[in-house]
Design a protein around this motif. Structure first.
Motif, PDB file in Angstrom:
ATOM      1  N   ASP A   1       0.822  -1.207   0.000  1.00 61.05           N
ATOM      2  CA  ASP A   1       0.000   0.000   0.000  1.00 61.05           C
ATOM      3  C   ASP A   1       0.858   1.261   0.000  1.00 61.05           C
ATOM      4  O   ASP A   1       0.524   2.253  -0.654  1.00 61.05           O
ATOM      5  N   VAL A   2       1.956   1.215   0.769  1.00 63.59           N
ATOM      6  CA  VAL A   2       2.848   2.375   0.818  1.00 63.59           C
ATOM      7  C   VAL A   2       3.417   2.650  -0.573  1.00 63.59           C
ATOM      8  O   VAL A   2       3.434   3.802  -1.041  1.00 63.59           O
ATOM      9  N   ARG A   3       3.857   1.600  -1.246  1.00 63.73           N
ATOM     10  CA  ARG A   3       4.399   1.776  -2.601  1.00 63.73           C
ATOM     11  C   ARG A   3       3.304   2.226  -3.575  1.00 63.73           C
ATOM     12  O   ARG A   3       3.526   3.134  -4.387  1.00 63.73           O
ATOM     13  N   ASP A   4       2.133   1.602  -3.500  1.00 59.53           N
ATOM     14  CA  ASP A   4       1.043   1.970  -4.409  1.00 59.53           C
ATOM     15  C   ASP A   4       0.674   3.440  -4.264  1.00 59.53           C
ATOM     16  O   ASP A   4       0.520   4.161  -5.263  1.00 59.53           O
ATOM     17  N   TYR A   5       0.513   3.888  -3.007  1.00 59.34           N
ATOM     18  CA  TYR A   5       0.076   5.260  -2.794  1.00 59.34           C
ATOM     19  C   TYR A   5       1.098   6.263  -3.332  1.00 59.34           C
ATOM     20  O   TYR A   5       0.731   7.238  -4.002  1.00 59.34           O
ATOM     21  N   HIS A   6       2.359   6.043  -3.050  1.00 60.18           N
ATOM     22  CA  HIS A   6       3.381   7.033  -3.387  1.00 60.18           C
ATOM     23  C   HIS A   6       3.902   6.918  -4.818  1.00 60.18           C
ATOM     24  O   HIS A   6       4.461   7.895  -5.342  1.00 60.18           O
ATOM     25  N   HIS A   7       3.687   5.771  -5.468  1.00 63.05           N
ATOM     26  CA  HIS A   7       4.299   5.578  -6.788  1.00 63.05           C
ATOM     27  C   HIS A   7       3.347   5.099  -7.881  1.00 63.05           C
ATOM     28  O   HIS A   7       3.738   5.097  -9.043  1.00 63.05           O
ATOM     29  N   VAL A   8       2.129   4.716  -7.536  1.00 61.00           N
ATOM     30  CA  VAL A   8       1.237   4.145  -8.546  1.00 61.00           C
ATOM     31  C   VAL A   8      -0.074   4.925  -8.677  1.00 61.00           C
ATOM     32  O   VAL A   8      -0.517   5.198  -9.798  1.00 61.00           O
ATOM     33  N   LEU A   9      -0.694   5.286  -7.581  1.00 58.60           N
ATOM     34  CA  LEU A   9      -2.001   5.939  -7.645  1.00 58.60           C
ATOM     35  C   LEU A   9      -1.934   7.258  -8.399  1.00 58.60           C
ATOM     36  O   LEU A   9      -0.983   8.025  -8.269  1.00 58.60           O
ATOM     37  N   THR A  10      -2.996   7.525  -9.177  1.00 65.15           N
ATOM     38  CA  THR A  10      -3.136   8.823  -9.833  1.00 65.15           C
ATOM     39  C   THR A  10      -3.608   9.852  -8.806  1.00 65.15           C
ATOM     40  O   THR A  10      -4.017   9.499  -7.692  1.00 65.15           O
ATOM     41  N   SER A  11      -3.593  11.111  -9.163  1.00 68.69           N
ATOM     42  CA  SER A  11      -4.062  12.146  -8.235  1.00 68.69           C
ATOM     43  C   SER A  11      -5.542  11.951  -7.910  1.00 68.69           C
ATOM     44  O   SER A  11      -5.973  12.198  -6.774  1.00 68.69           O
ATOM     45  N   GLU A  12      -6.332  11.497  -8.902  1.00 70.97           N
ATOM     46  CA  GLU A  12      -7.752  11.245  -8.665  1.00 70.97           C
ATOM     47  C   GLU A  12      -7.944  10.095  -7.675  1.00 70.97           C
ATOM     48  O   GLU A  12      -8.816  10.144  -6.799  1.00 70.97           O
TER      49      GLU A  12
ATOM     50  N   THR B   1      -7.954   1.104  12.955  1.00 74.32           N
ATOM     51  CA  THR B   1      -7.579   0.662  11.609  1.00 74.32           C
ATOM     52  C   THR B   1      -7.348   1.841  10.675  1.00 74.32           C
ATOM     53  O   THR B   1      -6.350   1.894   9.951  1.00 74.32           O
ATOM     54  N   TYR B   2      -8.271   2.795  10.668  1.00 73.52           N
ATOM     55  CA  TYR B   2      -8.096   3.961   9.791  1.00 73.52           C
ATOM     56  C   TYR B   2      -6.855   4.757  10.195  1.00 73.52           C
ATOM     57  O   TYR B   2      -6.096   5.221   9.336  1.00 73.52           O
ATOM     58  N   GLN B   3      -6.675   4.919  11.520  1.00 73.51           N
ATOM     59  CA  GLN B   3      -5.488   5.640  11.989  1.00 73.51           C
ATOM     60  C   GLN B   3      -4.225   4.905  11.568  1.00 73.51           C
ATOM     61  O   GLN B   3      -3.237   5.529  11.155  1.00 73.51           O
ATOM     62  N   HIS B   4      -4.239   3.572  11.646  1.00 71.40           N
ATOM     63  CA  HIS B   4      -3.078   2.765  11.253  1.00 71.40           C
ATOM     64  C   HIS B   4      -2.776   2.952   9.767  1.00 71.40           C
ATOM     65  O   HIS B   4      -1.605   3.092   9.371  1.00 71.40           O
ATOM     66  N   CYS B   5      -3.811   2.967   8.931  1.00 74.17           N
ATOM     67  CA  CYS B   5      -3.618   3.181   7.490  1.00 74.17           C
ATOM     68  C   CYS B   5      -3.036   4.559   7.221  1.00 74.17           C
ATOM     69  O   CYS B   5      -2.083   4.714   6.448  1.00 74.17           O
ATOM     70  N   ILE B   6      -3.603   5.569   7.861  1.00 72.95           N
ATOM     71  CA  ILE B   6      -3.145   6.947   7.663  1.00 72.95           C
ATOM     72  C   ILE B   6      -1.687   7.090   8.087  1.00 72.95           C
ATOM     73  O   ILE B   6      -0.868   7.687   7.383  1.00 72.95           O
ATOM     74  N   GLU B   7      -1.351   6.537   9.244  1.00 74.57           N
ATOM     75  CA  GLU B   7       0.014   6.631   9.762  1.00 74.57           C
ATOM     76  C   GLU B   7       0.990   5.845   8.896  1.00 74.57           C
ATOM     77  O   GLU B   7       2.100   6.313   8.600  1.00 74.57           O
TER      78      GLU B   7
ATOM     79  N   ILE C   1       0.757   4.947   5.702  1.00 69.64           N
ATOM     80  CA  ILE C   1       0.947   5.558   4.384  1.00 69.64           C
ATOM     81  C   ILE C   1       1.812   6.816   4.485  1.00 69.64           C
ATOM     82  O   ILE C   1       2.508   7.196   3.552  1.00 69.64           O
ATOM     83  N   GLY C   2       1.803   7.447   5.660  1.00 66.76           N
ATOM     84  CA  GLY C   2       2.593   8.659   5.855  1.00 66.76           C
ATOM     85  C   GLY C   2       1.827   9.933   5.575  1.00 66.76           C
ATOM     86  O   GLY C   2       2.422  10.963   5.235  1.00 66.76           O
ATOM     87  N   LEU C   3       0.484   9.868   5.743  1.00 67.39           N
ATOM     88  CA  LEU C   3      -0.338  11.060   5.523  1.00 67.39           C
ATOM     89  C   LEU C   3      -0.275  11.966   6.752  1.00 67.39           C
ATOM     90  O   LEU C   3       0.023  11.515   7.860  1.00 67.39           O
ATOM     91  N   ASP C   4      -0.573  13.231   6.541  1.00 70.76           N
ATOM     92  CA  ASP C   4      -0.607  14.207   7.630  1.00 70.76           C
ATOM     93  C   ASP C   4      -1.870  13.965   8.452  1.00 70.76           C
ATOM     94  O   ASP C   4      -2.969  14.275   8.024  1.00 70.76           O
ATOM     95  N   GLN C   5      -1.698  13.399   9.659  1.00 72.00           N
ATOM     96  CA  GLN C   5      -2.868  13.017  10.443  1.00 72.00           C
ATOM     97  C   GLN C   5      -3.735  14.211  10.811  1.00 72.00           C
ATOM     98  O   GLN C   5      -4.975  14.135  10.721  1.00 72.00           O
ATOM     99  N   LYS C   6      -3.118  15.305  11.214  1.00 69.18           N
ATOM    100  CA  LYS C   6      -3.904  16.482  11.590  1.00 69.18           C
ATOM    101  C   LYS C   6      -4.751  16.956  10.416  1.00 69.18           C
ATOM    102  O   LYS C   6      -5.939  17.288  10.577  1.00 69.18           O
ATOM    103  N   GLU C   7      -4.163  16.943   9.242  1.00 69.45           N
ATOM    104  CA  GLU C   7      -4.876  17.435   8.054  1.00 69.45           C
ATOM    105  C   GLU C   7      -6.008  16.478   7.658  1.00 69.45           C
ATOM    106  O   GLU C   7      -7.132  16.914   7.379  1.00 69.45           O
ATOM    107  N   ILE C   8      -5.741  15.168   7.674  1.00 64.71           N
ATOM    108  CA  ILE C   8      -6.757  14.189   7.290  1.00 64.71           C
ATOM    109  C   ILE C   8      -7.919  14.184   8.284  1.00 64.71           C
ATOM    110  O   ILE C   8      -9.095  14.195   7.899  1.00 64.71           O
ATOM    111  N   TYR C   9      -7.593  14.203   9.567  1.00 65.97           N
ATOM    112  CA  TYR C   9      -8.652  14.138  10.584  1.00 65.97           C
ATOM    113  C   TYR C   9      -9.514  15.402  10.597  1.00 65.97           C
ATOM    114  O   TYR C   9     -10.673  15.357  11.019  1.00 65.97           O
ATOM    115  N   ASN C  10      -8.966  16.516  10.163  1.00 62.19           N
ATOM    116  CA  ASN C  10      -9.739  17.758  10.155  1.00 62.19           C
ATOM    117  C   ASN C  10     -10.572  17.942   8.886  1.00 62.19           C
ATOM    118  O   ASN C  10     -11.356  18.884   8.804  1.00 62.19           O
ATOM    119  N   ARG C  11     -10.409  17.057   7.928  1.00 63.39           N
ATOM    120  CA  ARG C  11     -11.134  17.260   6.670  1.00 63.39           C
ATOM    121  C   ARG C  11     -12.651  17.216   6.852  1.00 63.39           C
ATOM    122  O   ARG C  11     -13.383  17.914   6.154  1.00 63.39           O
TER     123      ARG C  11
END
Length: 377
Positions: free
Chosen positions: A94-105, A158-164, A166-176
């Motif tokens: 998942d880490v590789r897919d997110y950072h190197h495979v997924l499109t912006s959409e 589980t969601y927190q584990h995925c966010i962490e 993948i390396g996403l900004d937790q403060k930014e994601i949780y505030n969305r």
């Protein structure tokens, strides 16, 4: 430091950890001058099953059996067959897919699905733990709901584990959910319904209060968990079908199994209350609920899938919402809200029938021997 399991915090309070705090109590009880005596109160009569009710019952809430609702105990047993933790699933790909495979959409979809789910499961936990469980007057109902509260907490982890991971900004994601109107409006709709029954002075012996509680619980079981969650995982499953974000999707499959049980249990409870209390559900009120929830979902889907991803678009998402809504209505034995809605995602039900037939090096293999055979819907 050696732990004293009779009082594990004693060391922090300067107490002697070599002596059990129970010793003084035992000495006191053994004293002839302080020996306890039996209460003079008469013993209560044995529990009669007929005294049990879903709400407003007069049985002993502390005595599990005899069961009046054996199906509730079976829900608890089934739930334990799906036990797991997010640490059981390999997220390396998942880490590789997110950072190197997924499109912006695709990143947009992935991030905002998690942003919605992180808040939704906490809301679901609060609904069951604070607004519903304490109103149940049969312990077999409460015991499953205690497991449900635990599962909602597990989903949040589980969601927190995925966010962490993948390396996403937790403060930014949780505030969305607070700053993205299309997500916030769904959460607000649910919060408003929760607030109507979270009042400490609510009295379910009053017909109007009971009616409000039943319609609120119907919303959470039939729509919030039964439709919004069930349909909400679909964009991630669409990525999984193309070999992307497999770890996240696998965890959502376990969550989906939990949520199907949560929805089914809540729907059964609503039906039992309607029968026991001789209630008539308000058709106009139900119609407004379906219309509001469909509108909220359409706004959310329009934002989430403004640019469709391969194999998934807004139109499919919405038609599937309507199709699942009809399924929940049939379970509730009420009028289908969207007659003729089509099953656009014929592969979606397959996601809840996960089998652990995987290469050991792809994921940690955990064999749920009986869980795979259950009818989850």
């Amino acid at each position: 430091m050696k732990h004293n399991w009779d009082d594990p915090i004693a060391a922090f309070n300067g107490m002697n950890t070599n002596q059990s705090p129970l010793q003084d109590t035992e000495a006191s009880l053994n004293s002839t001058t302080n020996r306890p005596t039996l209460s003079q109160h008469a013993a209560p009569k044995p529990v009669d099953v007929s005294d049990k009710r879903v709400v407003n019952g007069h049985g002993d809430i502390n005595q599990l059996a005899p069961f009046k609702y054996p199906w509730a105990w079976q829900y608890f047993l089934n739930a334990n067959k799906n036990h797991w933790t997010p640490l059981d699933v390999n997220m390396t790909k998942d880490v590789r897919d997110y950072h190197h495979v997924l499109t912006s959409e695709e990143k947009h979809v992935y991030e905002h699905v998690l942003a919605y789910l992180t808040t939704s499961d906490i809301l679901a936990m609060r609904n069951i733990g604070l607004a519903v469980m304490e109103k149940m007057t049969a312990p077999e109902l409460q015991i499953y709901q205690a497991r449900q509260v635990f599962e909602e907490a597990m989903h949040t982890w589980t969601y927190q584990h995925c966010i962490e991971t993948i390396g996403l900004d937790q403060k930014e994601i949780y505030n969305r959910y607070r700053v993205v109107p299309e997500i916030y409006q769904k959460i607000k709709l649910a919060n408003d319904r929760l607030d109507t029954v979270l009042r400490p002075d609510i009295d379910l012996n009053q017909p109007d209060e009971l009616d409000t509680f039943v319609h609120s619980y119907l919303f959470f079981a039939g729509v919030f968990e039964g439709c919004w969650f069930y349909n909400g995982f679909s964009p991630i499953f669409a990525l999984q079908r193309r070999g992307l974000m497999n770890g996240t999707a696998e965890q959502l499959q376990y969550i989906m199994r939990d949520e199907i049980l949560h929805s089914g249990f809540g729907i059964r409870v609503v039906r039992e209350i309607v029968k026991e209390e001789n209630l008539t559900l308000d058709e106009a009120r139900l119609r407004r609920m379906w219309d509001e929830c469909e509108a909220a979902e359409e706004i959310y889907a329009g934002f989430l899938l403004a640019d469709p991803i391969v194999g998934y678009n807004k139109e499919d998402h919405m038609e599937q919402f309507r199709f699942i809504a009809n399924r929940r209505a049939r379970q509730l034995k009420i009028t289908e809200p969207f007659p003729g809605a089509e099953n656009r995602l014929t592969w979606l039900d397959e996601q809840s029938n996960l089998r652990k037939e995987k290469n050991f090096f792809e994921t940690r293999v955990i064999e749920y021997q009986t869980g795979a055979a259950l009818n989850w819907d």
